[in-house]
Design an enzyme around this catalytic site. Structure first.
Site, PDB file in Angstrom:
ATOM      1  CB  ILE A 130      47.729  -2.884  31.006  1.00  0.00           C
ATOM      2  CG1 ILE A 130      48.993  -3.308  30.280  1.00  0.00           C
ATOM      3  CG2 ILE A 130      48.071  -2.347  32.385  1.00  0.00           C
ATOM      4  CD1 ILE A 130      49.888  -2.144  29.934  1.00  0.00           C
ATOM      5  N   GLY A 131      45.196  -3.948  32.953  1.00  0.00           N
ATOM      6  CA  GLY A 131      43.990  -3.481  33.635  1.00  0.00           C
ATOM      7  C   GLY A 131      44.335  -2.458  34.698  1.00  0.00           C
ATOM      8  CB  SER A 133      41.921   3.365  33.287  1.00  0.00           C
ATOM      9  OG  SER A 133      43.052   4.152  33.093  1.00  0.00           O
ATOM     10  CD  GLU A 251      53.287   2.032  30.740  1.00  0.00           C
ATOM     11  OE1 GLU A 251      53.425   1.697  31.919  1.00  0.00           O
ATOM     12  OE2 GLU A 251      52.258   2.541  30.274  1.00  0.00           O
TER      13      GLU A 251
END
Lengths: 379, 336
Positions: A130-131, A133, A251
């Site tokens: 996951i991109g 931050s 999530e």
């Protein structure tokens, strides 16, 4: 002020059979796992293991069969997740794809994207990260600056993502990036989009960041004029914020938010079986675990019913993180570390160092409590 | 169980109590006055036999059905002994004794009897033996918990009106286990009421030119409180389901978990509520302490966190195989 509802659920029919199948499968792999691997939990990355899980139909198991899924229920999937985590299985290579990337593609992706990605996530062949931050954007995620600009035939990606777990081992990233400037005087949540990034593409540079344990857990990933094809866009252009936040209930409420330290509790119970004086403290931890499991399962049931218990999920994550984070300290209060059996001592040592991350990943403790405070009408 | 039944019963109780039970009622009760108006309002609903099987003239509901009702009572500070009456009627019916009308309560033999001085009848449970006594025939030593709720001790009992034996599934510690379920649910309700008071205060009390609830330090504490209150509620409901499915004796593990969750939540919630309401919440005239003193009292009754944690610890120390296997073996899988 309203009270958050948690509707309790019984296990789905066939739960015991499914549990037994998963346990038998795990028993075949467990002898190869060191105490550190088990303590790493869903931060353990083992592609061969993930392919074996995929071969059993336990990745993407709620997805349509046409896309490699098994059309099982969300509560059945929850059983598989619980069993994997309780055993300390190294599920990291498929965890994100199964939990987030796959469901996102299934829900919002094009038919071509579904055909391309879902079967290979379900087989354990495609590992996703996951991109979110960036160096200057953490909890204030919408302040991110990575940009995808329209060019002939697609997009040109520039910027930097950080703390990307397993970025160096994964094949694909779904990144939240800016595709148009935030409107003057408008919300910075506008103009964001989600894009699929092939991590082997030219212009992608992955720099390892060693963590305090001395391992390469996460990375900084730089995009330097990376060309993305037209179909890299997932969902709607400019709707990235709503898309990225809409699955937070999935999530944040799962067993990965309270079982991350579980193998240590198992080892502690085994070591303290004969110690009558340890019973109250051990019982206290077990009572907490039982309560969290009831809450997490209730949220899973609500998700299965199509509800959006995003606030309940934040609440369970906060309580669950506190529990899994405090567990090494609770065990240490019951036994001097040099008196712990070797396996327990090694798990304790690893978890002592890594538990601070539990209330950071997936949204910090402060953000979770802010969400609850908003529900209370305080913000 | 049917979730709508629980919600309806809770709603009935809340409506019946509105107007006849408030802070003044609790204050009078703590000074020794029985709240007749509140009792009449609730007694007329016929809820006392909720857990009595239909064949014995009751409503035939399960504990899980009445947990929301018990929470509603706790929310109001339990101004009347309805929870005690429901529990006593269930115990009596299980032992083959018809529950009498009027104020009814129960306790384990030797333990203080909630509301004893106000009761018409009391069920005393000694192991699996249940004895129904006319309260007037017993010699009472009056005492109270720190919420100043009556907790009276009868002199060694004389001849009971009726006696019976509980079926095995009730176990030999049924009075304690049932009290634990009741108090867990009441704690969950009282926590919601205390949380509402604290949130309301945080939204209206201004310091430094804004509501104190605008400060993150206050928000984060109240968020912790809300999470604990939810945990207490979920745990109470889950324990009641386990008791319905397997009987009180075989649900000791789940009941203990709920009492631990409730007791811990009571401590954390009361602490945050008093911190937010500051000196005002400590005053006699404020409503908060009627709730917090009950939270501190109820966590002791039916077994403290320590008592149940020790029992849970002993159970899991003795369980075969992995702890996880034990936990999942407790799941209520519906029959295929």
């Amino acid at each position: 002020m309203t009270t958050l509802r948690f509707d309790l659920r019984d296990p789905p029919p066939g739960a015991a059979v499914l549990r037994a199948e998963v346990r038998a499968f795990l028993a075949g792999h467990a002898p190869g796992w060191t105490p550190e691997v088990r303590a790493r939990s869903w931060m353990g990355f083992d592609r061969d293991f993930s392919r074996a899980v995929g071969a059993r139909g336990w990745i993407g198991m709620c997805w349509p069969k046409h896309y490699g899924g098994a059309e099982r229920s969300f509560l059945e999937r929850n059983i598989v997740l619980e069993e994997m985590l309780a055993a300390g299985a190294p599920v990291g290579a498929h965890w994100i794809g199964d939990r987030q990337s796959g469901p996102l593609i299934l829900r919002l992706g094009t038919e071509a994207q579904r055909e391309k990605f879902l079967p290979r996530i379900a087989s354990g062949d495609f590992a996703f990260c996951i991109g979110l931050s960036e160096p200057d954007s953490g909890s204030d995620l919408a302040s991110l600056r990575t940009r995808a600009d329209r060019v002939d035939g697609g997009w040109k990606l520039n910027g930097r993502k950080i703390w990307t777990t397993f970025g160096h081992l994964c094949d694909w990233m779904i990144a939240l990036v800016r595709t148009s400037p935030a409107p003057e005087g408008g919300s910075k949540h506008q103009g964001l989009s989600q894009v699929l990034v092939d991590l082997k593409a030219p212009g992608v540079t992955i720099r390892p960041i060693r963590d305090l344990v001395g391992e390469q857990g996460f990375n900084e990933i730089t995009f330097d004029d990376v060309l993305l094809p037209e179909d890299a866009l997932v969902g709607q252009e400019g709707a990235g914020w709503a898309q990225a936040t809409s699955e937070l209930a999935f999530e944040r409420s799962g067993p990965d938010r309270y079982l991350s330290s579980h193998p240590l509790l198992e080892a502690g119970r085994d070591a303290l079986r004969e110690d009558a004086a340890a019973a109250p403290a051990l019982g206290r931890e077990v009572a907490r675990l039982w309560t969290l499991r009831a809450m997490s399962t209730a949220v899973a049931g609500m998700l299965q019913d199509g509800a959006d218990p995003v606030r309940q999920a934040a609440l369970v994550k906060d309580l669950g993180n506190d529990f899994e984070q405090a567990l090494p300290g609770a065990m240490r209060a019951l036994m001097d570390t040099d008196a712990m059996p070797e396996e327990m001592r090694r798990m304790h040592a690893y978890l002592t160092q890594i538990t601070p991350t539990f209330s950071l990943r997936g949204g910090t403790r402060e953000i979770m409590r802010g969400i609850i405070a908003r529900e209370l009408g305080l913000r | 169980m049917d979730a709508t039944i629980g919600a309806e019963l809770a709603d009935q109780v809340a409506r019946a109590l509105s107007g006849v039970a408030d802070v003044a009622t609790l204050r009078a009760l703590e000074a020794g006055a029985f709240p007749d108006a509140a009792w009449s309002a609730l007694d007329g609903l016929g809820l006392a036999t909720a857990l009595v099987p239909e064949a014995q003239g009751g409503a035939g509901l399960g504990l899980a059905d009445v947990v929301p009702l018990l929470e509603a009572l706790g929310h109001a500070g339990a101004p009347v002994p309805l929870a005690e009456g429901i529990g006593a009627a269930a115990l009596l019916a299980a032992a083959g004794i018809a529950p009498p009308d009027g104020v009814l309560t129960f306790a384990a033999a030797g333990a203080p009897v909630p509301w004893g001085r106000h009761a018409a009848h009391v069920a005393l449970v000694d192991g699996a033996r249940v004895a129904l006594h006319a309260a007037g025939s017993l010699r009472w030593t009056e005492a109270a918990n720190i919420a100043r709720e009556p907790r009276d001790t009868p002199a060694p009992a004389g001849v009971p009106i009726a006696e019976g034996t509980l079926p095995n599934v009730w176990g030999h510690d049924a009075a304690r286990a049932l009290t634990a379920v009741i108090r867990s649910a009441q704690i969950a309700g009282a926590l919601q009421a205390a949380l509402a008071l604290a949130v309301e205060h945080a939204r209206t009390r201004k310091q430094f030119g804004r509501p104190i609830g605008a400060f993150q330090a206050v928000q984060q504490q109240l968020a912790v409180f809300a999470a604990e209150a939810s945990a207490a509620s979920v745990a109470a409901a889950a324990a009641a389901r386990a008791a319905d499915a397997r009987g009180l004796a075989e649900a000791a593990f789940e009941i203990g978990c709920a009492k631990v969750a409730g007791g811990e939540a009571a401590a954390k919630g009361a602490a945050v509520a008093h911190q937010v309401l500051a000196a005002m919440g400590i005053t006699e005239e404020h409503a908060l302490h009627h709730l917090t003193r009950r939270l501190w009292s109820w966590r002791e009754e039916g077994g403290s966190e320590r008592f149940w944690a020790a029992r849970i610890g002993t159970i899991v120390q003795g369980a075969q195989g992995p702890l996880w296997g034990f936990l999942t073996s407790r799941d209520q899988e519906p029959a295929a």
